[in-house]
Design a protein around this motif. Structure first.
Motif, mmCIF file in Angstrom:
data_model
loop_
_atom_site.group_PDB
_atom_site.id
_atom_site.type_symbol
_atom_site.label_atom_id
_atom_site.label_comp_id
_atom_site.label_asym_id
_atom_site.label_seq_id
_atom_site.Cartn_x
_atom_site.Cartn_y
_atom_site.Cartn_z
ATOM 1 N N THR A 26 -10.333 -8.027 7.182
ATOM 2 C CA THR A 26 -10.821 -7.709 5.850
ATOM 3 C C THR A 26 -10.559 -6.144 5.189
ATOM 4 O OG1 THR A 26 -12.840 -7.137 6.970
ATOM 5 C CG2 THR A 26 -12.748 -9.395 5.996
ATOM 6 N N MET A 79 -15.458 0.418 1.960
ATOM 7 C CA MET A 79 -16.814 0.195 2.520
ATOM 8 C C MET A 79 -16.643 -0.969 3.547
ATOM 9 S SD MET A 79 -18.855 -2.006 -0.510
ATOM 10 C CE MET A 79 -20.471 -1.996 0.577
ATOM 11 N N ILE A 81 -19.302 -3.228 6.607
ATOM 12 C CA ILE A 81 -20.777 -3.401 7.420
ATOM 13 C C ILE A 81 -20.297 -4.035 8.451
ATOM 14 C CG2 ILE A 81 -23.205 -4.095 7.178
ATOM 15 C CD1 ILE A 81 -22.953 -3.826 4.125
ATOM 16 N N ARG A 86 -24.741 -7.681 7.763
ATOM 17 C CA ARG A 86 -24.628 -8.097 6.271
ATOM 18 C C ARG A 86 -25.505 -9.111 5.751
ATOM 19 N NH1 ARG A 86 -18.344 -9.413 8.548
ATOM 20 N NH2 ARG A 86 -17.949 -7.411 9.075
ATOM 21 N N GLY A 87 -25.501 -9.675 4.619
ATOM 22 C CA GLY A 87 -26.097 -10.267 3.922
ATOM 23 C C GLY A 87 -27.688 -10.075 3.670
ATOM 24 N N ARG A 88 -27.872 -8.813 3.984
ATOM 25 C CA ARG A 88 -29.405 -8.494 3.634
ATOM 26 C C ARG A 88 -29.524 -7.359 2.400
ATOM 27 N NH1 ARG A 88 -31.787 -6.399 9.204
ATOM 28 N NH2 ARG A 88 -29.579 -6.433 9.912
ATOM 29 N N GLY A 89 -28.544 -7.254 1.580
ATOM 30 C CA GLY A 89 -28.597 -6.484 0.399
ATOM 31 C C GLY A 89 -27.951 -5.038 0.719
ATOM 32 N N GLY A 91 -24.933 -4.235 1.329
ATOM 33 C CA GLY A 91 -23.554 -3.870 0.445
ATOM 34 C C GLY A 91 -24.068 -3.546 -0.891
ATOM 35 N N ARG A 92 -24.970 -4.347 -1.583
ATOM 36 C CA ARG A 92 -25.237 -3.783 -2.752
ATOM 37 C C ARG A 92 -25.992 -2.398 -2.926
ATOM 38 N NH1 ARG A 92 -27.021 -6.118 -8.047
ATOM 39 N NH2 ARG A 92 -26.017 -8.248 -7.669
ATOM 40 N N GLU A 113 -9.513 -1.396 -3.802
ATOM 41 C CA GLU A 113 -8.611 -2.406 -3.536
ATOM 42 C C GLU A 113 -9.275 -3.559 -2.468
ATOM 43 O OE1 GLU A 113 -4.430 -1.812 -2.927
ATOM 44 O OE2 GLU A 113 -4.857 0.146 -3.668
ATOM 45 N N ASN A 118 -10.944 -12.192 -0.005
ATOM 46 C CA ASN A 118 -12.343 -11.708 0.644
ATOM 47 C C ASN A 118 -13.355 -12.055 -0.312
ATOM 48 O OD1 ASN A 118 -14.353 -10.304 1.846
ATOM 49 N ND2 ASN A 118 -13.240 -8.214 2.252
ATOM 50 N N ARG A 120 -16.297 -12.794 -0.112
ATOM 51 C CA ARG A 120 -17.662 -12.014 -0.058
ATOM 52 C C ARG A 120 -17.648 -10.735 -0.699
ATOM 53 N NH1 ARG A 120 -21.350 -12.443 5.201
ATOM 54 N NH2 ARG A 120 -23.267 -11.490 4.464
ATOM 55 N N ALA A 123 -17.427 -11.111 -4.376
ATOM 56 C CA ALA A 123 -18.626 -11.598 -5.275
ATOM 57 C C ALA A 123 -19.517 -10.184 -5.302
ATOM 58 C CB ALA A 123 -19.353 -12.492 -4.156
ATOM 59 N N TYR A 125 -18.615 -7.042 -5.383
ATOM 60 C CA TYR A 125 -18.082 -6.280 -6.513
ATOM 61 C C TYR A 125 -18.158 -6.596 -7.817
ATOM 62 C CZ TYR A 125 -15.877 -4.142 -2.397
ATOM 63 O OH TYR A 125 -15.648 -3.589 -1.169
HETATM 64 C C1 LIG Z 1 -18.345 -7.060 1.885
HETATM 65 C C2 LIG Z 1 -19.622 -6.584 2.570
HETATM 66 C C3 LIG Z 1 -19.541 -5.111 2.480
HETATM 67 C C4 LIG Z 1 -20.798 -6.959 1.725
HETATM 68 O O1 LIG Z 1 -21.933 -6.612 2.368
HETATM 69 P P1 LIG Z 1 -23.127 -7.525 2.402
HETATM 70 O O2 LIG Z 1 -24.312 -6.929 3.170
HETATM 71 O O3 LIG Z 1 -22.887 -9.125 2.798
HETATM 72 O O4 LIG Z 1 -23.610 -7.433 0.975
HETATM 73 P P2 LIG Z 1 -25.005 -8.045 0.174
HETATM 74 O O5 LIG Z 1 -25.902 -8.575 1.324
HETATM 75 O O6 LIG Z 1 -25.495 -6.859 -0.593
HETATM 76 O O7 LIG Z 1 -24.491 -9.243 -0.694
HETATM 77 C C5 LIG Z 1 -23.679 -8.981 -1.709
HETATM 78 C C6 LIG Z 1 -23.440 -10.162 -2.528
HETATM 79 O O8 LIG Z 1 -22.470 -10.999 -1.835
HETATM 80 C C7 LIG Z 1 -23.110 -12.420 -1.942
HETATM 81 N N1 LIG Z 1 -22.731 -13.076 -0.706
HETATM 82 C C8 LIG Z 1 -23.160 -13.112 0.565
HETATM 83 N N2 LIG Z 1 -22.367 -13.809 1.549
HETATM 84 C C9 LIG Z 1 -21.308 -14.483 0.612
HETATM 85 C C10 LIG Z 1 -20.417 -15.216 1.084
HETATM 86 N N3 LIG Z 1 -20.063 -15.522 2.290
HETATM 87 N N4 LIG Z 1 -19.463 -15.435 0.088
HETATM 88 C C11 LIG Z 1 -19.580 -15.048 -1.414
HETATM 89 N N5 LIG Z 1 -20.564 -14.238 -1.659
HETATM 90 C C12 LIG Z 1 -21.505 -13.875 -0.547
HETATM 91 C C13 LIG Z 1 -24.696 -12.312 -1.935
HETATM 92 O O9 LIG Z 1 -24.910 -13.350 -2.481
HETATM 93 C C14 LIG Z 1 -24.909 -10.871 -2.504
HETATM 94 O O10 LIG Z 1 -25.009 -11.262 -4.004
HETATM 95 P P3 LIG Z 1 -26.248 -10.600 -4.592
HETATM 96 O O11 LIG Z 1 -26.768 -9.379 -4.495
HETATM 97 O O12 LIG Z 1 -26.108 -11.245 -6.301
HETATM 98 O O13 LIG Z 1 -27.301 -11.732 -4.241
HETATM 99 C C15 LIG Z 1 -19.516 -7.119 3.950
HETATM 100 O O14 LIG Z 1 -19.660 -8.314 3.973
HETATM 101 C C16 LIG Z 1 -18.283 -6.435 4.935
HETATM 102 O O15 LIG Z 1 -18.581 -5.405 5.369
HETATM 103 N N6 LIG Z 1 -17.235 -7.170 4.839
HETATM 104 C C17 LIG Z 1 -16.368 -6.891 6.077
HETATM 105 C C18 LIG Z 1 -15.610 -5.583 5.408
HETATM 106 C C19 LIG Z 1 -15.205 -5.869 3.967
HETATM 107 O O16 LIG Z 1 -14.779 -6.950 3.477
HETATM 108 N N7 LIG Z 1 -14.940 -4.675 3.518
HETATM 109 C C20 LIG Z 1 -14.711 -4.662 2.183
HETATM 110 C C21 LIG Z 1 -13.104 -4.292 1.977
HETATM 111 S S1 LIG Z 1 -12.617 -4.434 0.182
#
Ligand SMILES: CC(C)(COP(=O)(O)OP(=O)(O)OC[C@H]1O[C@@H](n2cnc3c(N)ncnc32)[C@H](O)[C@@H]1OP(=O)(O)O)[C@@H](O)C(=O)NCCC(=O)NCCS
Length: 158
Positions: A26, A79, A81, A86-89, A91-92, A113, A118, A120, A123, A125
């Protein structure tokens, strides 16, 4: 889960997050991740005009967000995590902390970029106000010899 500004002593843990996440493909970083070199890069960033935040759970670093100066008034965002965090807010919370910092410092844009598949990350961003500015078509040569495209996303601040 708590978000706080990263300090020099966090650099190794932040680099460790990259090493754990990179095998998922990712990130731009690919295994094997040179943790010492990455940590040194984070220390340089923190000693210069960049900034970073860490996401902690029970005092253990679960993720990070970095802002790297690009051109005047623009920071580049990176960034990651670990899966368990993940999935507990988190990232936001990381993104919102970084946007507040950039805005307070007078920056007009934060960009990044992301791989087009990707969902998740895209979404997250989009939910924090980033829009797609373009596509780098088959731009990155990966370790397996393939060329990968990336989406350019940016958040206007002013
Ligand atoms: C991308 C990443 C940072 C997001 O972190 P996270 O802890 O899941 O983020 P959050 O819990 O704050 O959720 C962010 C949003 O994504 C949504 N989301 C969660 N899982 C999702 C999934 N599988 N598909 C789409 N959206 C999803 C949530 O609903 C949330 O939206 P909301 O705040 O409006 O409810 C994390 O998943 C990660 O580190 N991924 C691997 C590395 C990566 O991709 N880094 C970014 C490279 S550009």
């Amino acid at each position: 889960m708590d978000v706080r500004r990263a300090v020099d002593q966090d650099a190794a843990a932040m680099a460790g997050v990259i090493a754990v996440v990179a095998p998922e493909d990712t990130l731009g970083a690919q295994p094997p991740v040179d943790v010492a070199t990455r940590a040194a890069g984070f220390r340089d960033l923190l000693a210069g005009d960049g900034a970073a935040w860490v996401l902690e759970d029970g005092g253990v670093v679960q993720g990070y967000l970095s802002l790297t100066p690009r051109t005047r008034g623009v920071f580049g965002l990176g960034m990651a995590i670990v899966a368990a965090g993940r999935g507990r807010g988190g990232g936001r919370a990381l993104v919102e902390a970084a946007l507040a910092f950039a805005r307070a410092g007078g920056a007009h844009k934060v960009d990044l970029e992301v791989w087009p598949d990707n969902a998740r990350a895209i979404a997250l961003y989009a939910a924090t106000g980033f829009v797609v500015e373009g596509l780098r078509d088959r731009h990155y040569l990966r370790a397996d010899g393939t060329l990968r495209s990336s989406l350019i996303m940016a958040r206007r601040l002013g």
